[in-house]
Design an enzyme around this catalytic site. Structure first.
Site, mmCIF file in Angstrom:
data_model
loop_
_atom_site.group_PDB
_atom_site.id
_atom_site.type_symbol
_atom_site.label_atom_id
_atom_site.label_comp_id
_atom_site.label_asym_id
_atom_site.label_seq_id
_atom_site.Cartn_x
_atom_site.Cartn_y
_atom_site.Cartn_z
ATOM 1 N N SER A 1 0.838 -1.197 0.000
ATOM 2 C CA SER A 1 0.000 0.000 0.000
ATOM 3 C C SER A 1 0.880 1.257 0.000
ATOM 4 O O SER A 1 1.812 1.371 0.800
ATOM 5 C CB SER A 1 -0.885 -0.016 1.247
ATOM 6 O OG SER A 1 -1.702 1.115 1.229
ATOM 7 N N GLY A 2 0.590 2.163 -0.912
ATOM 8 C CA GLY A 2 1.360 3.410 -1.007
ATOM 9 C C GLY A 2 2.585 3.297 -1.882
ATOM 10 O O GLY A 2 3.378 4.228 -1.972
ATOM 11 N N THR B 1 -1.584 2.556 -8.180
ATOM 12 C CA THR B 1 -2.663 3.265 -8.860
ATOM 13 C C THR B 1 -2.097 4.336 -9.792
ATOM 14 O O THR B 1 -2.568 4.506 -10.907
ATOM 15 C CB THR B 1 -3.616 3.881 -7.813
ATOM 16 O OG1 THR B 1 -4.032 2.819 -6.964
ATOM 17 C CG2 THR B 1 -4.810 4.522 -8.439
ATOM 18 N N ASN C 1 -1.208 5.559 3.187
ATOM 19 C CA ASN C 1 -1.370 6.243 1.906
ATOM 20 C C ASN C 1 -2.577 7.173 1.984
ATOM 21 O O ASN C 1 -3.656 6.748 2.379
ATOM 22 C CB ASN C 1 -1.585 5.168 0.817
ATOM 23 C CG ASN C 1 -1.716 5.761 -0.567
ATOM 24 O OD1 ASN C 1 -1.646 6.977 -0.732
ATOM 25 N ND2 ASN C 1 -1.904 4.909 -1.549
ATOM 26 N N SER D 1 -5.456 5.812 -0.645
ATOM 27 C CA SER D 1 -5.359 4.354 -0.750
ATOM 28 C C SER D 1 -6.605 3.757 -1.415
ATOM 29 O O SER D 1 -7.731 4.081 -1.047
ATOM 30 C CB SER D 1 -5.198 3.785 0.656
ATOM 31 O OG SER D 1 -5.044 2.412 0.594
ATOM 32 N N SER D 2 -6.380 2.911 -2.399
ATOM 33 C CA SER D 2 -7.517 2.257 -3.074
ATOM 34 C C SER D 2 -8.047 1.189 -2.144
ATOM 35 O O SER D 2 -7.297 0.307 -1.739
ATOM 36 C CB SER D 2 -7.068 1.607 -4.373
ATOM 37 O OG SER D 2 -6.131 2.391 -5.030
ATOM 38 N N GLY E 1 -2.250 -4.120 -2.285
ATOM 39 C CA GLY E 1 -1.015 -4.836 -1.971
ATOM 40 C C GLY E 1 -1.168 -5.683 -0.718
ATOM 41 O O GLY E 1 -2.163 -5.582 0.015
ATOM 42 N N GLU F 1 -1.143 -6.963 2.886
ATOM 43 C CA GLU F 1 -1.366 -6.153 4.095
ATOM 44 C C GLU F 1 -1.082 -6.946 5.353
ATOM 45 O O GLU F 1 -1.448 -8.121 5.448
ATOM 46 C CB GLU F 1 -2.816 -5.629 4.129
ATOM 47 C CG GLU F 1 -3.028 -4.513 3.142
ATOM 48 C CD GLU F 1 -4.335 -3.742 3.340
ATOM 49 O OE1 GLU F 1 -5.146 -4.164 4.169
ATOM 50 O OE2 GLU F 1 -4.497 -2.731 2.656
HETATM 51 N N1 LIG Z 1 5.228 8.036 -10.224
HETATM 52 C C1 LIG Z 1 4.896 8.823 -9.220
HETATM 53 N N2 LIG Z 1 5.252 10.121 -9.234
HETATM 54 C C2 LIG Z 1 4.939 10.935 -8.220
HETATM 55 N N3 LIG Z 1 4.282 10.530 -7.107
HETATM 56 C C3 LIG Z 1 3.898 9.253 -7.030
HETATM 57 C C4 LIG Z 1 4.172 8.325 -8.082
HETATM 58 N N4 LIG Z 1 3.677 7.140 -7.726
HETATM 59 C C5 LIG Z 1 3.107 7.317 -6.513
HETATM 60 N N5 LIG Z 1 3.232 8.572 -6.101
HETATM 61 C C6 LIG Z 1 2.762 9.154 -4.806
HETATM 62 O O1 LIG Z 1 2.507 8.095 -3.906
HETATM 63 C C7 LIG Z 1 1.160 8.119 -3.471
HETATM 64 C C8 LIG Z 1 0.640 6.711 -3.344
HETATM 65 O O2 LIG Z 1 0.549 6.110 -4.604
HETATM 66 P P1 LIG Z 1 -0.666 5.143 -4.988
HETATM 67 O O3 LIG Z 1 -1.951 5.681 -4.514
HETATM 68 O O4 LIG Z 1 -0.540 4.857 -6.443
HETATM 69 O O5 LIG Z 1 -0.281 3.863 -4.131
HETATM 70 P P2 LIG Z 1 -0.958 2.424 -4.206
HETATM 71 O O6 LIG Z 1 0.152 1.457 -4.427
HETATM 72 O O7 LIG Z 1 -2.050 2.423 -5.202
HETATM 73 O O8 LIG Z 1 -1.489 2.261 -2.729
HETATM 74 P P3 LIG Z 1 -2.812 1.481 -2.231
HETATM 75 O O9 LIG Z 1 -2.522 0.033 -2.307
HETATM 76 O O10 LIG Z 1 -2.954 1.975 -0.844
HETATM 77 O O11 LIG Z 1 -3.925 1.926 -3.118
HETATM 78 C C9 LIG Z 1 0.414 8.937 -4.526
HETATM 79 O O12 LIG Z 1 -0.697 9.583 -3.972
HETATM 80 C C10 LIG Z 1 1.466 9.910 -4.975
HETATM 81 O O13 LIG Z 1 1.515 11.004 -4.119
HETATM 82 MG MG LIG Z 2 -4.046 2.312 -5.093
#
Ligand SMILES: Nc1ncnc2c1ncn2[C@@H]1O[C@H](COP(=O)(O)OP(=O)(O)OP(=O)(O)O)[C@@H](O)[C@H]1O
Ligand SMILES: [Mg+2]
Length: 933
Positions: free
Chosen positions: A200-201, A205, A268, A271-272, A500, A502
C-alpha cells in the site's frame, strides 16, 4: 525460521563470495550488524547514525566500505580491515556477508556485474537519488515511488520518446511497458495484461493511470481525428461517438472511482480500498474501441467505522466541503466534523489535496463518463443519506426493553435520510428497529435491542454504499463498453491494480481476502516468470540449471482448501461456520486449530485463542477470528431491501434489485454465468451469498482471464515507511523485493533466456540482417529446417553467442534481442535513407531539368529584353547625335552668317575707303572731304 529460509535462498540465488575476491582497494558492502557490533565496542559512531528503523529491521542492511588490509590467519581465516565510507571508521571484520560493489548503476538489473542483495539495492538507490525511479529487471519494471511530483517524467515529449520503440531501447519507464504491450498486442495478436503490484502506497494506482494515459495517447496519436473541433472515434458502424472520446471517458473513470473507492489510510493518503482490473479494447489499427472495468471487494466497513488518523471515502468529505449553497440545502449538509460517521476520526483533510477542488473534478468526471443530471443528483442523495443515517442513534432502558431513536436529532437525521432516499420515514425506522423472522407459523417481526439496531443501521449504510459503488462501476461500464462488447477481443490490454499485501497489528477478514488475492497473483507470477519459464527450457531441451524458488501452493491450499480436501481450508471453514446455525467466532477458532494444525503455513498462538497466524509468501501475518463470520455473511437484510425498493427515486430503487457484488464487467460476468450454468447443481445456495466465496470466484475468473493474456509486470516499491521523498531504506526495500519475487526473477532472467521466438518468426523479422551472405530473401518461411539453418546464419553473421536452439524455438539471452533490433533498426534506417535518396534524386533531377528549361527560357527573355534595351539606347544616342549635329550646324550657320555679314560690311566699307583713297590719290576728291567722313 523466516530469516533462515531467506539466508538459504540468498545463498542459492547468489552463491557465496569467496575470500580471494577481496583485495586491498576493493570497494565492498559490509553488513551493518558487523559494523555496529564493533562500534558498540569502540566509539559508537555508527550506532549513533543508525535510527529506529534499522534497530527494528536491521537484520539485512549494508554499508559501503573500502578494503584497506587483508589478513589471513590460521584460526580466524580471512580478516578484512575496512574503512567505512559514511563514518571513515576502520573496522576489522570477517568476509561473511560481505559483497563486492558494482562499478556503476545500470538501467537493467540483469546487466549488473554482481546480483547480490546490496548490489540490487544500491543500484535502485543510486538511480532513485538521481530521480530515475524506474529500473528494468529483464522484462519486469521496478518503479520506486518518488513521493513527490515528477512532472518531467510524464510529458507529451516523454510519451513520444517511447512511440514504436522496443523494450530496452529507451530508458526504463512505465511507458516502455505500455508500448511493449501495445506492440505485442498488434503484432502477435494476443491479449496483454499489465499486472501492477506492491504494498500500500507503493504507487500502483499512479502507475496504472500512467499506463492508461499512455495507451490512450498512443491510440489517439495513430488514429485520432478531429471533428467539429473535438477528437472522436469512429464506431464499427461508422457512426461518430458522442461528445467525449472514449479514451477520455476511460481516463475519467479513474477520478470518479477514486472519489468513491479511495480513502486516507495510515500508509497512503489516497489508498484504493478496492481492486480494479481495467481492460482496454483496441481496434485492428490500435484505436481505442472501449474498455471494461471489474472491481474487487470494496472495503465496506470503512463507511461506518474509521480510526484516527484515517478517513472514510473521499466523496463524503468532498460533498460536505465542496457542495454549492443550493446543494447544501438540498442534501441538508453540515461540515464533516458534525456527521457522526466522519467524526469518529479527527482527520478531515488531506495534506496535498483540496476536497473542494476534488469535488469539482468528481462532478466533471461524472459528466464526462456520461451520467445524466438526474443520476448525478441521485448519487449525491445516497451519499448524503448515508451520512444522515449515521446520525440516527438509538436508546433503550436496558438490554431487553424496546429500542427507540435516541432524541430529536436522531429523529431529524432519520427524516433527512428518508427524504433523501425518497422513502417513507416510518418504514425506514421500522426497518432499522425490527427484524422479520420466518417461523413455521408465519413471518413475525422481532424488535431489535439497541446493539441490534445499531448493527442494522450500519449494515444498511454499508449495503447502500456498496450497492451504489457497484452501480457506478456498472454505469461507467455501460458507457465505455459500448464498443466491442460481447465479441472475442484479442486486441485488449488489461491493467490490474489490486491492493497490496497487508499486515497490521490486528488483521481481519479484509486482510485475509487481500492477502489471498496477493497469494494468487504471486502464484501466477511464479507460474509464468519462474516455473513456466524454466519448464519451457526443459520442454525445449535447453541446457539449464534449475533455479529454486518458494512455491506458495501450500499457502493457497491452507486458505482455500486443496483439491484433495476442499473443505480443509480457512475460507471453507469460515463458510461452513456461516452456514451452520449458532456457530460463534470462538467455535470457528477452535475448528481452525483442530483441523488445520498440521498444515505447514498455519500456526496458532497459545496465548491468544482467537488468533491464528499464516506464513504468507511475503511474511507472517497474525489474524483474529473476531467478526470473521459476520463479515463473511453476504446478503441484504429483507427490511433494508424493502426500504430501498420502495423509493420514489428510480436509481435508488434499482440498487435494491441489483445483484450483490454482481460484477459489472461483461467478460467476468460471462465467465461467472458459464460457470454457474456448468456447475449449478453442485453449488449450494449459501455458497453464492458468502463474501469469501464470491471473492474467490472473482479471483478465479481473474486468473482465468489472466491466463489467456501475455502478462507484463510492474513491481512498485515504497522506498521508506514514512513516505518521505529522497529517503531509501535498505531493509525496508529489501523486504518488498523479496515479497515481490524481484530478486529471484532477476536471477532467472540473468541466467535464462528471456527472449524466445519461433524460427520462422525470427527469420521473417531478421532475414535482412544477413541477406547478402545467405540470400535469405528467397527462403521458404514455412520450411522449419530451412528457417532453423537460416536462423543460425543470421546469428553467426551478427556474432551473437550464448543463444540456444530449442526444439521449436530460438532462445536468446537478455539484451540480445535489443542488439538484433538495433541492427535491424539501423539497417531499415539505412535502407529507408537509400530509398529516400533515390526518390529524392529522381525528383531532384526532374526538378533540375525543369528548372534548367525555365532558366533558359528566362535567360532568353532577359537577354532579348536587355538587347532591346541596348538597341533602344543606341537608337536614342544616334538620335541625340543627329539632333546635336543639326543644332550645332544651325548654330554654326547662324554664327557664320553673322560673320559673313560683318565681313561683307567690312569689305564694303573697306572697298569704299579704298575707292575714296584712290579718288583722292587720283585727285577727284579733296582730303577735307575725307576727314569729314
Ligand atoms: N510516479 C509517481 N510520481 C509521483 N508521485 C507518485 C508516483 N507514484 C506514486 N506517487 C505518490 O505516492 C502516493 C501513493 O501512490 P498510490 O496511490 O498509487 O499507491 P498504491 O500502491 O495504489 O497504494 P494502495 O494500495 O494503498 O492503493 C500517490 O498519492 C502519490 O503522491
Ligand atoms: Mg491504489
Amino acid at each position: 525460521m523466516q530469516q533462515q529460509q531467506q539466508q538459504q535462498e540468498q545463498q542459492q540465488i547468489f552463491g557465496r563470495q569467496t575470500a580471494d575476491v577481496f583485495h586491498v582497494g576493493a570497494k565492498i558492502w559490509v553488513p551493518r550488524r558487523s559494523v555496529r557490533r564493533q562500534s558498540s565496542r569502540s566509539d559508537g559512531v555508527l550506532a549513533a547514525a543508525s535510527n529506529a528503523i534499522f534497530r527494528n529491521t536491521a537484520l539485512r542492511d549494508w554499508v559501503a566500505g573500502v578494503v584497506k588490509r587483508v589478513d589471513v590467519g590460521e584460526v580466524e581465516g580471512v580478516i578484512l580491515t575496512v574503512e567505512i565510507a559514511e563514518s571513515k571508521q576502520l573496522v576489522r571484520i570477517d568476509t561473511e556477508g560481505c559483497y563486492l560493489q558494482n562499478e556503476e548503476d545500470v538501467a537493467d538489473l540483469v546487466d549488473s556485474d554482481f546480483l547480490h542483495e546490496p548490489g540490487v539495492l544500491s543500484t535502485l538507490k543510486v538511480r532513485y537519488q538521481k530521480a530515475e525511479i524506474y529500473t528494468f529487471s529483464g522484462t519486469i519494471l521496478i518503479a520506486v515511488n518518488p513521493h513527490k511530483p515528477c512532472p518531467h517524467l510524464y510529458t507529451q515529449q516523454q510519451m513520444n520518446l517511447y512511440h514504436s520503440k522496443t523494450l530496452g531501447e529507451q530508458p526504463p519507464h512505465v511507458y516502455a511497458i505500455a508500448e511493449h504491450a501495445f506492440q505485442s498486442m498488434l503484432i502477435e495478436n494476443q491479449r496483454q495484461a499489465i499486472l501492477i503490484s506492491g504494498e500500500s502506497g507503493a504507487g500502483k494506482t499512479e502507475s496504472a493511470k500512467m499506463v492508461m494515459q499512455y495507451l490512450a495517447h498512443r491510440a489517439k496519436q495513430d488514429n485520432g481525428f478531429i471533428k467539429n473541433g473535438e477528437c472522436g472515434r469512429m464506431h464499427n458502424n461508422g457512426s461518430f461517438q458522442g461528445a467525449r472520446p472514449i479514451e477520455e471517458q476511460v481516463l475519467e473513470s479513474n477520478p470518479l472511482l477514486e472519489a468513491f473507492g479511495n480513502a486516507k489510510t495510515m500508509r497512503n493518503n489516497n489508498s484504493s480500498r478496492f481492486g480494479k482490473f481495467v481492460e482496454m479494447s483496441f481496434g485492428d489499427y490500435g484505436f481505442v474501441r472501449g474498455a471494461s472495468i471489474a472491481v474487487f471487494l470494496l472495503e465496506r466497513s470503512r463507511v461506518v467505522s474509521i480510526n484516527p488518523p484515517e478517513r472514510s471515502y473521499h466523496i463524503f468529505y468532498q460533498l460536505t466541503k465542496g457542495a454549492t449553497q443550493h446543494q447544501q440545502q438540498k442534501y441538508r449538509l453540515k461540515p464533516p466534523e458534525q456527521f457522526r460517521y466522519l467524526a469518529q476520526s479527527n482527520s478531515f483533510s488531506l495534506g496535498d489535496r483540496d476536497d473542494v477542488e476534488e469535488f469539482r473534478k468528481t462532478m466533471e468526471a461524472m459528466r464526462i463518463v456520461g451520467l445524466t443530471e438526474l443520476e448525478q443528483d441521485s448519487v449525491l442523495r445516497i451519499v448524503a443519506a448515508i451520512l444522515h443515517l449515521g446520525d440516527v442513534t438509538f436508546s433503550a432502558e436496558d438490554q431487553d426493553s424496546q429500542t427507540h431513536l435516541a432524541n430529536e436529532q436522531a429523529e431529524q437525521a432519520a427524516r433527512n435520510c428518508a427524504d433523501l432516499l425518497e422513502v417513507d420515514v416510518e418504514l425506514l425506522k421500522k426497518g432499522l428497529l425490527s427484524r422479520s423472522i420466518d417461523t413455521p407459523h408465519g413471518r413475525i417481526h422481532k424488535p431489535l435491542n439497541k446493539f441490534g439496531a445499531e448493527e442494522s443501521r450500519d449494515a444498511f449504510s454499508k449495503t447502500l454504499y456498496s450497492q451504489l459503488f457497484e452501480w457506478l462501476v456498472g454505469a461507467i461500464n455501460r458507457k465505455i463498453q459500448m464498443l466491442g462488447s460481447g465479441e472475442r477481443r484479442p486486441h485488449t490490454i488489461g491493467i490490474l491494480d489490486i491492493y497490496g499485501f497487508e499486515s497490521f497489528e490486528s488483521n481481519s477478514f479484509e486482510q485475509l481476502c487481500i492477502n489471498l488475492a496477493n497469494e494468487r497473483l504471486q502464484q501466477q507470477f511464479n507460474h509464468h516468470v519462474l516455473q513456466g519459464e524454466q519448464q519451457q527450457y526443459i520442454n525445449e531441451g535447453i541446457k539449464w540449471s534449475y533455479v529454486e524458488f518458494i512455491d506458495n501452493q501450500d499457502c493457497l491450499d491452507l486458505l482455500e482448501g486443496s483439491k484433495s480436501n476442499p473443505r480443509q481450508g480457512i475460507f471453507p471453514l469460515i463458510d461452513e461456520a456461516c452456514r451452520l446455525p449458532n456457530v460463534t467466532n470462538s467455535d470457528l477458532a477452535i475448528s481452525m486449530r483442530t483441523q488445520l494444525k498440521n498444515m505447514t503455513r498455519f500456526e496458532s498462538p497459545k496465548r491468544d485463542q482467537s488468533a491464528f497466524t499464516i506464513d504468507h509468501y511475503a511474511g507472517q501475518v497474525h489474524y483474529t477470528t473476531d467478526q470473521l463470520i459476520e463479515k463473511n455473511r453476504d446478503y441484504i437484510v429483507e427490511e433494508h431491501k424493502s426500504i430501498i425498493t420502495s423509493s420514489a427515486n428510480e436509481l435508488i430503487r434499482k440498487l435494491g434489485f441489483q445483484q450483490i457484488g454482481g460484477n459489472q464487467n461483461a467478460e467476468l460476468n460471462k465467465r461467472a454465468l458459464q460457470r454457474s450454468n456448468s456447475s449449478r447443481s453442485a453449488q449450494s445456495a449459501f455458497k453464492l451469498t458468502s463474501v469469501g466465496y464470491r471473492f474467490r470466484r472473482q479471483l478465479q475468473d481473474l486468473s482465468d482471464t489472466l491466463s489467456e493474456c501475455q502478462p507484463l509486470y510492474i513491481r512498485c516499491i515504497k522506498p521508506n515507511p514514512q513516505s518521505q521523498p529522497g529517503e531509501f531504506v535498505f531493509p525496508f526495500v529489501l523486504g518488498q523485493l523479496h515479497a515481490l519475487g524481484v530478486l529471484v526473477a532477476v536471477r532467472i532472467a540473468c541466467a535464462g533466456f528471456p527472449t524466445r521466438k519461433t524460427y520462422s518468426t525470427f527469420v521473417k523479422r531478421y532475414y535482412m540482417l544477413a541477406r547478402q551472405q545467405t540470400k535469405l530473401k528467397n527462403i521458404n518461411q514455412n520450411d522449419f529446417n530451412e528457417c532453423k539453418t537460416c536462423t543460425v546464419k543470421i546469428l553467426q553473421h551478427m556474432e551473437i553467442e550464448g543463444f540456444q536452439m530449442g526444439k521449436t524455438k530460438l532462445f536468446l539471452r537478455a539484451g540480445q534481442l535489443a542488439i538484433l533490433e538495433a541492427a535491424r533498426g539501423r539497417l531499415l534506417n539505412i535502407s529507408a535513407t537509400r530509398i529516400q535518396a533515390c526518390c529524392k534524386r529522381h525528383q531532384a533531377v526532374k526538378r533540375y531539368q525543369l528548372v534548367k528549361h525555365y532558366i533558359v527560357v528566362i535567360q532568353c527573355c532577359y537577354r532579348g529584353f536587355k538587347g532591346r534595351q541596348l538597341a533602344q539606347q543606341i537608337r536614342k544616342e544616334r538620335a541625340a547625335l543627329t539632333i546635336q549635329s543639326c543644332y550645332k550646324g544651325y548654330v554654326a550657320r547662324q554664327k557664320y552668317r553673322r560673320i559673313i555679314s560683318a565681313v561683307r560690311i567690312q569689305r564694303a566699307f573697306r572697298r569704299y575707303q579704298t575707292n575714296f583713297c584712290l579718288a583722292i590719290i587720283s585727285g577727284q576728291q579733296t582730303c577735307d572731304f575725307f576727314f569729314q567722313l
